[in-house]
Design an enzyme around this catalytic site. Sequence first.
Site, PDB file in Angstrom:
ATOM      1  N   GLN A   1       0.818  -1.214   0.000  1.00  0.00           N
ATOM      2  CA  GLN A   1       0.000   0.000   0.000  1.00  0.00           C
ATOM      3  C   GLN A   1       0.849   1.259   0.000  1.00  0.00           C
ATOM      4  O   GLN A   1       2.058   1.212   0.208  1.00  0.00           O
ATOM      5  CB  GLN A   1      -0.892  -0.008   1.235  1.00  0.00           C
ATOM      6  CG  GLN A   1      -0.127  -0.147   2.546  1.00  0.00           C
ATOM      7  CD  GLN A   1      -0.917  -0.853   3.639  1.00  0.00           C
ATOM      8  OE1 GLN A   1      -2.136  -0.832   3.621  1.00  0.00           O
ATOM      9  NE2 GLN A   1      -0.227  -1.463   4.586  1.00  0.00           N
TER      10      GLN A   1
ATOM     11  N   HIS B   1      -9.184   3.348  19.378  1.00  0.00           N
ATOM     12  CA  HIS B   1      -8.461   2.230  20.000  1.00  0.00           C
ATOM     13  C   HIS B   1      -9.083   1.804  21.328  1.00  0.00           C
ATOM     14  O   HIS B   1      -9.147   0.611  21.628  1.00  0.00           O
ATOM     15  CB  HIS B   1      -6.969   2.577  20.155  1.00  0.00           C
ATOM     16  CG  HIS B   1      -6.267   2.611  18.831  1.00  0.00           C
ATOM     17  ND1 HIS B   1      -5.564   3.686  18.365  1.00  0.00           N
ATOM     18  CD2 HIS B   1      -6.219   1.680  17.840  1.00  0.00           C
ATOM     19  CE1 HIS B   1      -5.078   3.428  17.161  1.00  0.00           C
ATOM     20  NE2 HIS B   1      -5.457   2.215  16.814  1.00  0.00           N
TER      21      HIS B   1
ATOM     22  N   ASP C   1      -0.097   0.238  13.621  1.00  0.00           N
ATOM     23  CA  ASP C   1       0.293   1.478  14.296  1.00  0.00           C
ATOM     24  C   ASP C   1       0.444   1.275  15.808  1.00  0.00           C
ATOM     25  O   ASP C   1       0.944   2.148  16.509  1.00  0.00           O
ATOM     26  CB  ASP C   1      -0.714   2.596  14.021  1.00  0.00           C
ATOM     27  CG  ASP C   1      -2.098   2.226  14.496  1.00  0.00           C
ATOM     28  OD1 ASP C   1      -2.285   2.008  15.704  1.00  0.00           O
ATOM     29  OD2 ASP C   1      -3.007   2.131  13.657  1.00  0.00           O
TER      30      ASP C   1
ATOM     31  N   ASP D   1       0.371 -12.366   7.013  1.00  0.00           N
ATOM     32  CA  ASP D   1      -0.998 -12.199   6.556  1.00  0.00           C
ATOM     33  C   ASP D   1      -1.906 -12.820   7.632  1.00  0.00           C
ATOM     34  O   ASP D   1      -1.733 -13.985   7.992  1.00  0.00           O
ATOM     35  CB  ASP D   1      -1.107 -12.957   5.228  1.00  0.00           C
ATOM     36  CG  ASP D   1      -2.503 -12.923   4.658  1.00  0.00           C
ATOM     37  OD1 ASP D   1      -3.479 -12.897   5.436  1.00  0.00           O
ATOM     38  OD2 ASP D   1      -2.612 -12.925   3.420  1.00  0.00           O
TER      39      ASP D   1
ATOM     40  N   ASP E   1      -8.273  -5.369  13.718  1.00  0.00           N
ATOM     41  CA  ASP E   1      -8.078  -3.937  13.468  1.00  0.00           C
ATOM     42  C   ASP E   1      -7.724  -3.770  11.992  1.00  0.00           C
ATOM     43  O   ASP E   1      -6.620  -3.396  11.637  1.00  0.00           O
ATOM     44  CB  ASP E   1      -6.949  -3.416  14.375  1.00  0.00           C
ATOM     45  CG  ASP E   1      -6.795  -1.910  14.289  1.00  0.00           C
ATOM     46  OD1 ASP E   1      -7.631  -1.253  13.645  1.00  0.00           O
ATOM     47  OD2 ASP E   1      -5.823  -1.382  14.869  1.00  0.00           O
ATOM     48  N   SER E   2      -8.684  -4.092  11.146  1.00  0.00           N
ATOM     49  CA  SER E   2      -8.429  -4.094   9.702  1.00  0.00           C
ATOM     50  C   SER E   2      -8.805  -2.737   9.125  1.00  0.00           C
ATOM     51  O   SER E   2      -9.162  -1.827   9.840  1.00  0.00           O
ATOM     52  CB  SER E   2      -9.311  -5.154   9.069  1.00  0.00           C
ATOM     53  OG  SER E   2     -10.662  -4.784   9.257  1.00  0.00           O
TER      54      SER E   2
HETATM   55  N1  AG3 Z   1      -8.101   0.634  11.257  1.00  0.00           N
HETATM   56  C1  AG3 Z   1      -9.390   1.094  10.787  1.00  0.00           C
HETATM   57  C2  AG3 Z   1      -9.299   2.216   9.847  1.00  0.00           C
HETATM   58  C3  AG3 Z   1     -10.508   2.431   9.053  1.00  0.00           C
HETATM   59  C4  AG3 Z   1     -10.602   3.832   8.671  1.00  0.00           C
HETATM   60  N2  AG3 Z   1     -11.314   3.991   7.457  1.00  0.00           N
HETATM   61  C5  AG3 Z   1     -11.281   5.089   6.700  1.00  0.00           C
HETATM   62  N3  AG3 Z   1     -10.578   6.100   7.054  1.00  0.00           N
HETATM   63  N4  AG3 Z   1     -11.954   5.100   5.601  1.00  0.00           N
HETATM   64  C6  AG3 Z   1      -7.228   1.655  11.643  1.00  0.00           C
HETATM   65  C7  AG3 Z   1      -5.968   1.208  12.171  1.00  0.00           C
HETATM   66  C8  AG3 Z   1      -5.764   1.884  13.450  1.00  0.00           C
HETATM   67  N5  AG3 Z   1      -5.132   1.036  14.347  1.00  0.00           N
END
Ligand code: AG3
Length: 281
Positions: free
Chosen positions: A39, A70, A94, A144, A162-163
């Site tokens: 990414q 969080h 993160d 993965d 936490d996807s």
């Molecule tokens: N995980 C979820 C982020 C989703 C946010 N979506 C968006 N901005 N469209 C975030 C990782 C944080 N630990």
Amino acid sequence: MKAQALDSKRKEAREYQTRSSGVFFKVKKVLYEKKSAFQKIEIIENDFYGRVLFLDGLVQTTEKDEFFYHEMLVHPALACHSRPEKVMIIGGGDGGALREVLKHPVKKAWLVEIDQEVIRACEKYFPWLDKALSDPRAELAIADGFEFIQRTTEKFDVIIVDSSDPVGPSAILHAKDFYQKLKKVLKPDGIIVAQAGSQLLHLEEHAQKAKFLKKMFRFARFYFGPVPTYPVGTWCYTFLSDRIDPLKIKKLRIPAGLNYYNAEIHQACFATPAFFEQAIK
Ligand code: AG3
């Protein structure tokens, strides 16, 4: 090409949440910019929100408002479980979720992140990651998540997903097959919590998901909380368990010093807005 947040002059960074609306940040400084194998990673500095991490143009974490997300991803499950010894986090490179998990008396917490570059960038710009990873209870696996759960021999008390959003590359982490596999590595009295997406934008995905989750778990509930910089401001999470009803816990175990989550929020966050109830019926 994958979406990026920074504009061509690098003066503003933004996320298009819909084709015609979104959130923007004035850029004080570009701190990090890299295309990893997975990414586009960007970290900028903004006067109000502090450091902001984007993955493929989507806001993931800002220093100022990450606690909403969080704390709500982690504590409702951890506060309900009587002995959360083994915890696995899928995604969350993160480190915000790991930091919150370690506030509980866990024996071991795995952070399973697919992208080593996210870890590298966040170690540098979000110092809580480094601190959390140096806790002897923490173990980092660059892998993965889907493959990790198929080869692990562990069983977990709590699994935290936490996807990214339930559309695009992360859609697989919101699908039935994934939850079936997760359930196989969950202890019988375990809890799975997952970020589920935007309350308003991903209504169709919530409806799909509710159908299979309600069949798969005795207690399958959506809960909600604000995240100011995420699409449309209110975020959804799922709480899944065969044994633990989050609304019937006599004594929640809540770590001291949190900024958002508390016992009142715990009760309130499971209240379902009428339009949402209608959509997942
Ligand atoms: N995980 C979820 C982020 C989703 C946010 N979506 C968006 N901005 N469209 C975030 C990782 C944080 N630990």
